[in-house]
Write a protein that holds these residues in place. Structure first.
Motif, mmCIF file in Angstrom:
data_model
loop_
_atom_site.group_PDB
_atom_site.id
_atom_site.type_symbol
_atom_site.label_atom_id
_atom_site.label_comp_id
_atom_site.label_asym_id
_atom_site.label_seq_id
_atom_site.Cartn_x
_atom_site.Cartn_y
_atom_site.Cartn_z
ATOM 1 N N LYS A 1 -28.890 -26.893 -0.926
ATOM 2 C CA LYS A 1 -28.065 -26.698 -2.118
ATOM 3 C C LYS A 1 -28.202 -25.466 -2.634
ATOM 4 O O LYS A 1 -27.163 -24.850 -3.364
ATOM 5 C CB LYS A 1 -28.515 -27.597 -3.044
ATOM 6 C CG LYS A 1 -28.452 -29.292 -2.734
ATOM 7 C CD LYS A 1 -28.954 -30.128 -3.847
ATOM 8 C CE LYS A 1 -28.998 -31.719 -3.352
ATOM 9 N NZ LYS A 1 -29.539 -32.552 -4.288
ATOM 10 N N GLU A 2 -29.063 -24.817 -2.261
ATOM 11 C CA GLU A 2 -29.275 -23.251 -2.709
ATOM 12 C C GLU A 2 -28.729 -22.303 -2.105
ATOM 13 O O GLU A 2 -28.184 -21.390 -2.240
ATOM 14 C CB GLU A 2 -30.915 -22.805 -2.758
ATOM 15 C CG GLU A 2 -31.819 -23.594 -3.999
ATOM 16 C CD GLU A 2 -31.497 -23.375 -5.269
ATOM 17 O OE1 GLU A 2 -31.268 -22.081 -5.407
ATOM 18 O OE2 GLU A 2 -31.658 -24.145 -6.101
ATOM 19 N N PHE A 3 -28.574 -22.676 -0.684
ATOM 20 C CA PHE A 3 -27.865 -21.806 0.240
ATOM 21 C C PHE A 3 -26.780 -22.509 1.025
ATOM 22 O O PHE A 3 -26.862 -22.821 2.125
ATOM 23 C CB PHE A 3 -28.618 -21.258 1.346
ATOM 24 C CG PHE A 3 -30.047 -20.572 0.667
ATOM 25 C CD1 PHE A 3 -29.899 -19.260 0.137
ATOM 26 C CD2 PHE A 3 -31.165 -20.847 0.696
ATOM 27 C CE1 PHE A 3 -30.870 -18.475 -0.275
ATOM 28 C CE2 PHE A 3 -32.497 -20.486 0.155
ATOM 29 C CZ PHE A 3 -32.150 -18.985 -0.273
ATOM 30 N N PRO A 4 -25.593 -22.848 0.140
ATOM 31 C CA PRO A 4 -24.567 -23.930 0.875
ATOM 32 C C PRO A 4 -24.027 -23.212 1.962
ATOM 33 O O PRO A 4 -23.226 -23.844 2.859
ATOM 34 C CB PRO A 4 -23.619 -24.271 -0.403
ATOM 35 C CG PRO A 4 -23.757 -22.966 -1.486
ATOM 36 C CD PRO A 4 -25.410 -22.599 -1.299
ATOM 37 N N GLU A 5 -23.858 -21.684 2.058
ATOM 38 C CA GLU A 5 -23.080 -21.353 3.140
ATOM 39 C C GLU A 5 -23.890 -21.219 4.415
ATOM 40 O O GLU A 5 -23.475 -20.781 5.488
ATOM 41 C CB GLU A 5 -23.017 -19.668 2.693
ATOM 42 C CG GLU A 5 -22.095 -19.532 1.395
ATOM 43 C CD GLU A 5 -20.672 -20.268 1.392
ATOM 44 O OE1 GLU A 5 -19.943 -20.013 2.649
ATOM 45 O OE2 GLU A 5 -20.255 -20.903 0.616
ATOM 46 N N THR A 6 -25.153 -21.370 4.538
ATOM 47 C CA THR A 6 -25.954 -21.128 5.663
ATOM 48 C C THR A 6 -26.360 -22.661 5.892
ATOM 49 O O THR A 6 -27.225 -23.360 5.362
ATOM 50 C CB THR A 6 -27.239 -20.288 5.545
ATOM 51 O OG1 THR A 6 -26.717 -19.189 5.010
ATOM 52 C CG2 THR A 6 -28.009 -20.241 6.806
ATOM 53 N N PRO A 7 -26.001 -23.292 7.123
ATOM 54 C CA PRO A 7 -26.497 -24.567 7.644
ATOM 55 C C PRO A 7 -27.807 -24.456 7.702
ATOM 56 O O PRO A 7 -28.346 -23.734 8.709
ATOM 57 C CB PRO A 7 -25.488 -24.785 8.948
ATOM 58 C CG PRO A 7 -24.984 -23.688 9.265
ATOM 59 C CD PRO A 7 -24.720 -22.639 8.056
ATOM 60 N N LEU A 8 -28.694 -25.471 7.291
ATOM 61 C CA LEU A 8 -30.077 -25.600 7.725
ATOM 62 C C LEU A 8 -30.269 -26.814 8.515
ATOM 63 O O LEU A 8 -29.677 -27.789 8.113
ATOM 64 C CB LEU A 8 -30.964 -25.688 6.503
ATOM 65 C CG LEU A 8 -30.669 -24.432 5.276
ATOM 66 C CD1 LEU A 8 -31.527 -25.023 4.097
ATOM 67 C CD2 LEU A 8 -30.783 -22.985 5.867
ATOM 68 N N CYS A 9 -31.209 -26.728 9.717
ATOM 69 C CA CYS A 9 -31.121 -28.051 10.352
ATOM 70 C C CYS A 9 -32.760 -28.071 10.771
ATOM 71 O O CYS A 9 -33.465 -27.108 10.723
ATOM 72 C CB CYS A 9 -30.323 -28.005 11.712
ATOM 73 S SG CYS A 9 -30.410 -26.579 12.812
ATOM 74 N N LEU A 10 -32.948 -29.069 11.451
ATOM 75 C CA LEU A 10 -34.398 -29.684 12.018
ATOM 76 C C LEU A 10 -33.968 -30.067 13.357
ATOM 77 O O LEU A 10 -33.136 -31.218 13.649
ATOM 78 C CB LEU A 10 -34.770 -30.206 11.078
ATOM 79 C CG LEU A 10 -36.381 -30.964 11.224
ATOM 80 C CD1 LEU A 10 -37.183 -31.276 10.056
ATOM 81 C CD2 LEU A 10 -36.355 -32.063 12.191
ATOM 82 N N GLU A 11 -34.732 -29.604 14.332
ATOM 83 C CA GLU A 11 -34.788 -30.493 15.932
ATOM 84 C C GLU A 11 -36.251 -30.773 16.313
ATOM 85 O O GLU A 11 -37.311 -29.850 16.015
ATOM 86 C CB GLU A 11 -34.155 -29.368 16.733
ATOM 87 C CG GLU A 11 -32.509 -29.084 16.456
ATOM 88 C CD GLU A 11 -31.999 -28.143 17.530
ATOM 89 O OE1 GLU A 11 -32.105 -28.388 18.815
ATOM 90 O OE2 GLU A 11 -31.479 -27.000 16.980
ATOM 91 N N ILE A 12 -36.307 -32.009 16.944
ATOM 92 C CA ILE A 12 -37.342 -32.144 17.573
ATOM 93 C C ILE A 12 -37.172 -32.046 19.113
ATOM 94 O O ILE A 12 -36.248 -32.607 19.711
ATOM 95 C CB ILE A 12 -38.086 -33.569 17.359
ATOM 96 C CG1 ILE A 12 -38.289 -34.053 15.860
ATOM 97 C CG2 ILE A 12 -39.128 -34.144 18.238
ATOM 98 C CD1 ILE A 12 -38.715 -35.261 15.468
ATOM 99 N N ARG A 13 -37.759 -31.039 19.604
ATOM 100 C CA ARG A 13 -37.465 -30.643 20.931
ATOM 101 C C ARG A 13 -38.807 -30.783 22.050
ATOM 102 O O ARG A 13 -39.801 -30.620 21.570
ATOM 103 C CB ARG A 13 -36.950 -29.230 20.943
ATOM 104 C CG ARG A 13 -35.867 -29.265 20.284
ATOM 105 C CD ARG A 13 -35.002 -27.873 20.033
ATOM 106 N NE ARG A 13 -35.181 -26.709 21.059
ATOM 107 C CZ ARG A 13 -34.293 -25.838 21.167
ATOM 108 N NH1 ARG A 13 -33.513 -25.692 20.098
ATOM 109 N NH2 ARG A 13 -34.356 -24.999 22.298
ATOM 110 N N LYS A 14 -38.450 -30.748 23.194
ATOM 111 C CA LYS A 14 -39.355 -31.033 24.267
ATOM 112 C C LYS A 14 -39.958 -29.479 24.755
ATOM 113 O O LYS A 14 -40.901 -29.121 25.440
ATOM 114 C CB LYS A 14 -38.852 -31.592 25.779
ATOM 115 C CG LYS A 14 -39.097 -33.111 25.577
ATOM 116 C CD LYS A 14 -38.459 -33.927 26.737
ATOM 117 C CE LYS A 14 -38.285 -35.035 26.420
ATOM 118 N NZ LYS A 14 -37.828 -35.976 27.632
ATOM 119 N N ASP A 15 -38.956 -28.538 24.596
ATOM 120 C CA ASP A 15 -39.241 -27.215 25.144
ATOM 121 C C ASP A 15 -40.008 -26.173 23.928
ATOM 122 O O ASP A 15 -39.724 -24.688 24.232
ATOM 123 C CB ASP A 15 -37.876 -26.445 25.933
ATOM 124 C CG ASP A 15 -36.848 -26.275 24.519
ATOM 125 O OD1 ASP A 15 -37.155 -26.755 23.727
ATOM 126 O OD2 ASP A 15 -35.792 -25.656 24.861
#
Length: 604
Positions: free
Chosen positions: A381-395
């Motif tokens: 909400k503070e940075f609407p122009e920048t997509p924030l994401c989360l990933e669970i990965r094996k590498d």
């Protein structure tokens, strides 16, 4: 010229910037209504001397045959009506062999503070050129000897202006062969730029209705197209390279299992992501960026410094898994300082064993991800122009941030007591500074200045302390990384360093994980910067410096003064601050740090 004068007058009255080309390669540049201007009248165009004036936000460069007196009078009158006075600094180069004396030509007993500032400033150039001196000459003639005065005394008074002449020794040039000492010239124009702004500020402070609170506010507020293009190209190469991802093993967990099976006697064989860029081509792109055209000394320094770092990182990618990787890395991240080694040993001496005093509630990667997502949702909400994401990965190993993404290993587990601290470390520091950097006009603010890692990691560990999540085991790990990095630099093998860590009572897996990070790619001393950065931030706060400035983007502690300069110039915007700083308990701990404590006292 009459039409030009009218245009200039109307723009000054409207408070607009002025950027006008004049005949025969002349230029009038005024970014904002300023009560001073630098003037250079040339007979033979000298781009290097003109470059000294172009470091300022207000300058007039004109062919000596062009009569600019009426133009200057109009500028003086228009600005004086707003600010009560106006300073004209006419400058010219002096090319006498072995002459390193600045001449300051001025009326007697006028603008004493300004003259003193100029003289003091020029004499400071002795730091880079020992033979420099400065002489004040009280005279009515304040122009080069073969030129007519810009205005006579009465005209100067009527327009509300004061004229000071400055003869500048061209010590940056081999007079006999007309060669430019390029490296010295860069340092010289940085000094010169600041000297002029400081002197102008003294004039403004004493003589005008001063709307400027700091001399740096006189600096340029707009970035030229060549600067923005260069910044963008550098950031693009840096992001495309993804240096840390390409030097981080993708089989760390598998090799741990093999290491155990072999009773810790066989060196792990780490695998890495394939390199999808051609380092040689990228280096060619780097040096095709025309940084020499950037006239802003501060930004030119930042971009040159970053270009050198990227070049070294590209070479390291070429030398991955060789001894050269280690040596280039040491030149990139610097020598491990004695104070950091001392602090690491103090931590391990005070806390010789791992803390297992309480029963641990372990969180899985999915448990941690759910809590981290809530924090990401807040900052989205503070940075609407920048997509924030989360990933669970094996590498990935453990947890890491890549730009605005939080990457979590599918094997990751965490002591619940450390959950908040790790969220503030990764999201409220690394991702927040990235997003703040994205909001700045300079892309290096998010791509990262040269050696930004040290301050970033120090600030992130500080967040752990502030939210009461800095544990004994965490501090021991930071100290262990320094001990391991020093061991590697001294020539120890992976297994020797692994056993050294076990001897300091680290668990088998922690010893392996620390050694893996230190020996990745062929040897990377980067992990020593966590503790070094923490010491930097603690010292910074003890000096009463502004914590909020550190969240504006990604840079090193030695860049803070430059960031503050860019903030004074309204180029860098104030940052969005981490919300944990609003906690009362955090404010209490910040106050403790400002009074000064030892690193070993952070856990008390």
């Amino acid at each position: 010229m009459i039409e030009t004068i009218q245009t200039v007058k109307s723009k000054i009255e409207a408070g607009e910037s002025i950027n006008l080309e004049l005949p025969k390669n002349g230029m009038l540049h005024i970014e904002k209504p300023l009560p001073y201007i630098c003037v250079y009248r040339f007979k033979n165009d000298d781009p290097y001397f003109a470059g000294l004036l172009k470091t300022q936000a207000s300058y007039l460069i004109a062919d000596a045959e062009l009569d600019i007196s009426e133009l200057l009078k109009e500028i003086s009158i228009s600005v004086s009506e707003k600010l009560n006075a106006f300073l004209i600094l006419e400058m010219w180069p002096v090319r006498t062999a072995h002459d390193a004396q600045f001449g300051i030509f001025c009326p007697e007993n006028k603008a004493v503070a300004t003259i003193a500032s100029l003289k003091k400033g020029f004499e400071k150039i002795k730091k880079i050129y020992p033979g420099v001196s400065a002489k004040v000459i009280n005279t009515k003639n304040r122009q080069r000897g073969d030129l007519a005065p810009l205005m006579n005394v009465d005209e100067s008074k009527e327009s509300g202006s004061l004229i000071i002449g400055i003869a500048v020794p061209a010590i940056y040039q081999n007079t006999a062969e007309e060669e430019i000492y390029s490296l010295f010239y860069r340092r010289f124009y940085s000094y010169f730029s600041e000297i002029i702004k400081r002197a102008a500020f003294e004039f403004i402070r004493v003589q005008t209705s001063n709307p400027f609170g700091h001399y740096l506010m006189l600096g340029k507020t707009k970035l030229e197209k060549v600067t923005l293009n260069a910044d963008s190209l550098l950031a693009g190469i840096s992001e495309e390279m993804s240096f840390l991802l390409r030097v981080t093993p993708v089989n760390g967990t598998t090799e741990w299992e093999n290491f155990q099976k072999n009773n810790f006697t066989k060196v792990p064989a780490f695998n890495y992501r394939l390199i999808s860029i051609d380092p040689e081509r990228k280096k060619r792109e780097l040096y095709n960026i025309p940084l020499e055209k950037i006239k802003d000394p501060t930004i030119a320094y930042i971009l040159r410094d970053k270009r050198l770092e990227i070049e070294k990182q590209l070479t390291m990618l070429e030398e991955r898994n060789t001894i050269n990787f280690r040596y280039i890395g040491q030149s990139l991240y610097g020598k491990i300082e004695d104070r950091v080694i001392v602090a690491a040993n103090q931590i391990l001496e005070k806390f010789p064993d791992q803390d297992s005093s309480e029963e641990i509630t372990a969180l899985s990667c999915h448990d941690f991800a759910r809590r981290a997502q809530k924090e990401l949702d807040y900052y989205q909400k503070e940075f609407p122009e920048t997509p924030l994401c989360l990933e669970i990965r094996k590498d990935v190993n453990g947890i890491m941030v890549s730009q605005s993404s939080l990457l979590i290993s599918d094997q990751f587990t965490l002591d619940e007591r450390r959950c908040d601290a790790l969220i503030q470390h990764e999201i409220a520091t690394h991702i927040v500074t990235y997003c703040n950097g994205r909001n700045q006009p300079l892309k290096q603010m998010y791509a990262g200045f040269s050696r930004y890692d040290q301050l970033q990691e120090g600030l992130a560990v500080l967040a752990e302390y502030l939210v009461k999540g800095l544990s004994i085991n965490r501090m021991r790990t930071l100290a262990g990384r320094v001990i391991a990095a020093e061991s590697m630099v001294k020539g120890a093998s992976f297994i020797e360093t692994f056993n050294l860590l076990r001897a300091r009572r680290f668990s088998d897996y922690t010893s392996y994980y620390i050694a893996m990070r230190i020996y990745r790619g062929g040897g990377l001393v980067k992990d020593a910067v966590y503790l070094a950065g923490l010491l930097d931030v603690m010292d910074y706060l003890k000096k009463g410096r502004n914590l909020e400035t550190l969240y504006t983007g990604k840079f090193n502690i030695n860049h803070v003064d430059m960031i503050e300069e860019l903030m004074h110039r309204n180029i860098v915007k104030p940052p969005v601050l981490p919300r944990f700083l609003q906690r009362d308990s955090v404010r209490v701990r910040l106050e403790i740090l400002r009074h000064g404590i030892e690193v070993t006292e952070l856990l008390e």
